[in-house]
Design a protein around this motif. Sequence first.
Motif, PDB file in Angstrom:
ATOM      1  N   ARG A 234       7.451   0.677  22.550  1.00  0.00           N
ATOM      2  CA  ARG A 234       8.559   0.654  23.502  1.00  0.00           C
ATOM      3  C   ARG A 234       9.470   1.854  23.288  1.00  0.00           C
ATOM      4  N   SER A 235      10.479   1.969  24.150  1.00  0.00           N
ATOM      5  CA  SER A 235      11.472   3.031  23.993  1.00  0.00           C
ATOM      6  C   SER A 235      12.817   2.552  24.525  1.00  0.00           C
ATOM      7  N   GLU A 236      13.874   3.240  24.100  1.00  0.00           N
ATOM      8  CA  GLU A 236      15.220   2.948  24.579  1.00  0.00           C
ATOM      9  C   GLU A 236      15.964   4.267  24.734  1.00  0.00           C
ATOM     10  N   GLU A 237      16.450   4.536  25.935  1.00  0.00           N
ATOM     11  CA  GLU A 237      17.208   5.759  26.180  1.00  0.00           C
ATOM     12  C   GLU A 237      18.674   5.520  25.861  1.00  0.00           C
ATOM     13  N   LEU A 238      19.256   6.418  25.071  1.00  0.00           N
ATOM     14  CA  LEU A 238      20.674   6.342  24.751  1.00  0.00           C
ATOM     15  C   LEU A 238      21.398   7.403  25.578  1.00  0.00           C
ATOM     16  N   PRO A 239      22.468   7.036  26.260  1.00  0.00           N
ATOM     17  CA  PRO A 239      23.164   8.003  27.117  1.00  0.00           C
ATOM     18  C   PRO A 239      23.945   9.029  26.289  1.00  0.00           C
ATOM     19  N   VAL A 240      24.486  10.027  26.976  1.00  0.00           N
ATOM     20  CA  VAL A 240      25.307  11.032  26.304  1.00  0.00           C
ATOM     21  C   VAL A 240      26.517  10.336  25.689  1.00  0.00           C
ATOM     22  N   MET A 241      26.682  10.545  24.383  1.00  0.00           N
ATOM     23  CA  MET A 241      27.839  10.025  23.650  1.00  0.00           C
ATOM     24  C   MET A 241      27.999  10.850  22.385  1.00  0.00           C
ATOM     25  N   SER A 242      29.027  10.579  21.630  1.00  0.00           N
ATOM     26  CA  SER A 242      29.253  11.333  20.398  1.00  0.00           C
ATOM     27  C   SER A 242      28.103  11.092  19.422  1.00  0.00           C
ATOM     28  N   LYS A 243      27.887  12.058  18.546  1.00  0.00           N
ATOM     29  CA  LYS A 243      26.851  11.904  17.532  1.00  0.00           C
ATOM     30  C   LYS A 243      27.152  10.722  16.622  1.00  0.00           C
ATOM     31  N   ALA A 244      28.438  10.453  16.401  1.00  0.00           N
ATOM     32  CA  ALA A 244      28.820   9.292  15.582  1.00  0.00           C
ATOM     33  C   ALA A 244      28.391   7.998  16.258  1.00  0.00           C
ATOM     34  N   ALA A 245      28.628   7.887  17.572  1.00  0.00           N
ATOM     35  CA  ALA A 245      28.251   6.671  18.309  1.00  0.00           C
ATOM     36  C   ALA A 245      26.733   6.517  18.367  1.00  0.00           C
ATOM     37  N   ILE A 246      26.031   7.615  18.616  1.00  0.00           N
ATOM     38  CA  ILE A 246      24.567   7.553  18.641  1.00  0.00           C
ATOM     39  C   ILE A 246      24.044   7.150  17.263  1.00  0.00           C
ATOM     40  N   SER A 247      24.634   7.706  16.217  1.00  0.00           N
ATOM     41  CA  SER A 247      24.198   7.381  14.859  1.00  0.00           C
ATOM     42  C   SER A 247      24.380   5.908  14.538  1.00  0.00           C
ATOM     43  N   SER A 248      25.503   5.340  14.949  1.00  0.00           N
ATOM     44  CA  SER A 248      25.737   3.906  14.730  1.00  0.00           C
ATOM     45  C   SER A 248      24.682   3.079  15.449  1.00  0.00           C
ATOM     46  N   ARG A 249      24.345   3.476  16.676  1.00  0.00           N
ATOM     47  CA  ARG A 249      23.330   2.746  17.437  1.00  0.00           C
ATOM     48  C   ARG A 249      21.953   2.887  16.775  1.00  0.00           C
ATOM     49  N   ILE A 250      21.647   4.080  16.290  1.00  0.00           N
ATOM     50  CA  ILE A 250      20.356   4.278  15.617  1.00  0.00           C
ATOM     51  C   ILE A 250      20.259   3.396  14.377  1.00  0.00           C
ATOM     52  N   ILE A 251      21.307   3.324  13.583  1.00  0.00           N
ATOM     53  CA  ILE A 251      21.295   2.474  12.388  1.00  0.00           C
ATOM     54  C   ILE A 251      21.136   1.009  12.792  1.00  0.00           C
ATOM     55  N   GLU A 252      21.802   0.587  13.868  1.00  0.00           N
ATOM     56  CA  GLU A 252      21.612  -0.788  14.373  1.00  0.00           C
ATOM     57  C   GLU A 252      20.148  -1.023  14.749  1.00  0.00           C
ATOM     58  N   LEU A 253      19.542  -0.060  15.444  1.00  0.00           N
ATOM     59  CA  LEU A 253      18.144  -0.203  15.865  1.00  0.00           C
ATOM     60  C   LEU A 253      17.191  -0.224  14.679  1.00  0.00           C
ATOM     61  N   VAL A 254      17.491   0.553  13.644  1.00  0.00           N
ATOM     62  CA  VAL A 254      16.676   0.515  12.424  1.00  0.00           C
ATOM     63  C   VAL A 254      16.745  -0.884  11.813  1.00  0.00           C
ATOM     64  N   ALA A 255      17.945  -1.423  11.684  1.00  0.00           N
ATOM     65  CA  ALA A 255      18.116  -2.766  11.106  1.00  0.00           C
ATOM     66  C   ALA A 255      17.393  -3.818  11.950  1.00  0.00           C
ATOM     67  N   GLU A 256      17.543  -3.744  13.264  1.00  0.00           N
ATOM     68  CA  GLU A 256      16.869  -4.706  14.155  1.00  0.00           C
ATOM     69  C   GLU A 256      15.360  -4.617  14.003  1.00  0.00           C
ATOM     70  N   THR A 257      14.833  -3.409  13.940  1.00  0.00           N
ATOM     71  CA  THR A 257      13.369  -3.217  13.831  1.00  0.00           C
ATOM     72  C   THR A 257      12.850  -3.759  12.504  1.00  0.00           C
ATOM     73  N   ILE A 258      13.561  -3.477  11.420  1.00  0.00           N
ATOM     74  CA  ILE A 258      13.146  -3.986  10.112  1.00  0.00           C
ATOM     75  C   ILE A 258      13.206  -5.508  10.091  1.00  0.00           C
ATOM     76  N   ASN A 259      14.245  -6.092  10.686  1.00  0.00           N
ATOM     77  CA  ASN A 259      14.353  -7.551  10.749  1.00  0.00           C
ATOM     78  C   ASN A 259      13.223  -8.152  11.570  1.00  0.00           C
ATOM     79  N   GLU A 260      12.851  -7.518  12.678  1.00  0.00           N
ATOM     80  CA  GLU A 260      11.733  -8.001  13.504  1.00  0.00           C
ATOM     81  C   GLU A 260      10.429  -7.960  12.723  1.00  0.00           C
ATOM     82  N   LYS A 261      10.219  -6.894  11.956  1.00  0.00           N
ATOM     83  CA  LYS A 261       8.976  -6.739  11.169  1.00  0.00           C
ATOM     84  C   LYS A 261       8.885  -7.781  10.063  1.00  0.00           C
ATOM     85  N   SER A 262      10.024  -8.225   9.537  1.00  0.00           N
ATOM     86  CA  SER A 262       9.991  -9.152   8.411  1.00  0.00           C
ATOM     87  C   SER A 262       9.836 -10.600   8.851  1.00  0.00           C
ATOM     88  N   LYS A 263       9.835 -10.862  10.148  1.00  0.00           N
ATOM     89  CA  LYS A 263       9.690 -12.242  10.638  1.00  0.00           C
ATOM     90  C   LYS A 263       8.260 -12.688  10.607  1.00  0.00           C
TER      91      LYS A 263
END
Length: 190
Positions: free
Chosen positions: A161-190
Amino acid sequence: QGYAIATAALEAGAKVTIISGPTSIEPPDRANMVDVTSAREMYDAVQNTIGNIDIFIGVAAVADYRPVNVAEQKIKKSGAPSNHRITLELVENPDIIASVANQKDRPFIVGFAAETDNVIEYARKKLVTKNIDMIIANDVSGTSVGFNSDQNSTTVLWPDRSEELPVMSKAAISSRIIELVAETINEKSK
């Protein structure tokens, strides 16, 4: 973008080691810093660190090639004609992300793909060929986002799959990327 990712990871409670080349940006205070000046030094630093981590995020735009011979001193012009040429022989740098992916007990791997054309196609190819878990595709062909800008827009890709992130600050994009990493790892561990 790398320091913004490190800051977001620290804010999420992670213990962070940054392996960084020279930059004028101040690193986050709570991160463990490993300073390097070449792609080979970065490769070696990653190899020395990789056994002690759970997540590897490869943000650096490491040069694909390096000179075979490095001059110890300035290469001076030699003579009157101004049309002398010099030939540089280049050799491929080691692939840091691929080396991490080939580890026996490898961490969760997030890569970045800075592309100027066919951005999603090349990023997806890198995701598959390097056997990484997640990749962040950056279109660096423009000047309003990406390199030398505090703004960015990216597409996050996984094998399915993929998810497009709109134009935003690098800080905001980074926070979203870290959230997505955590979500993906949690999905894999189920």
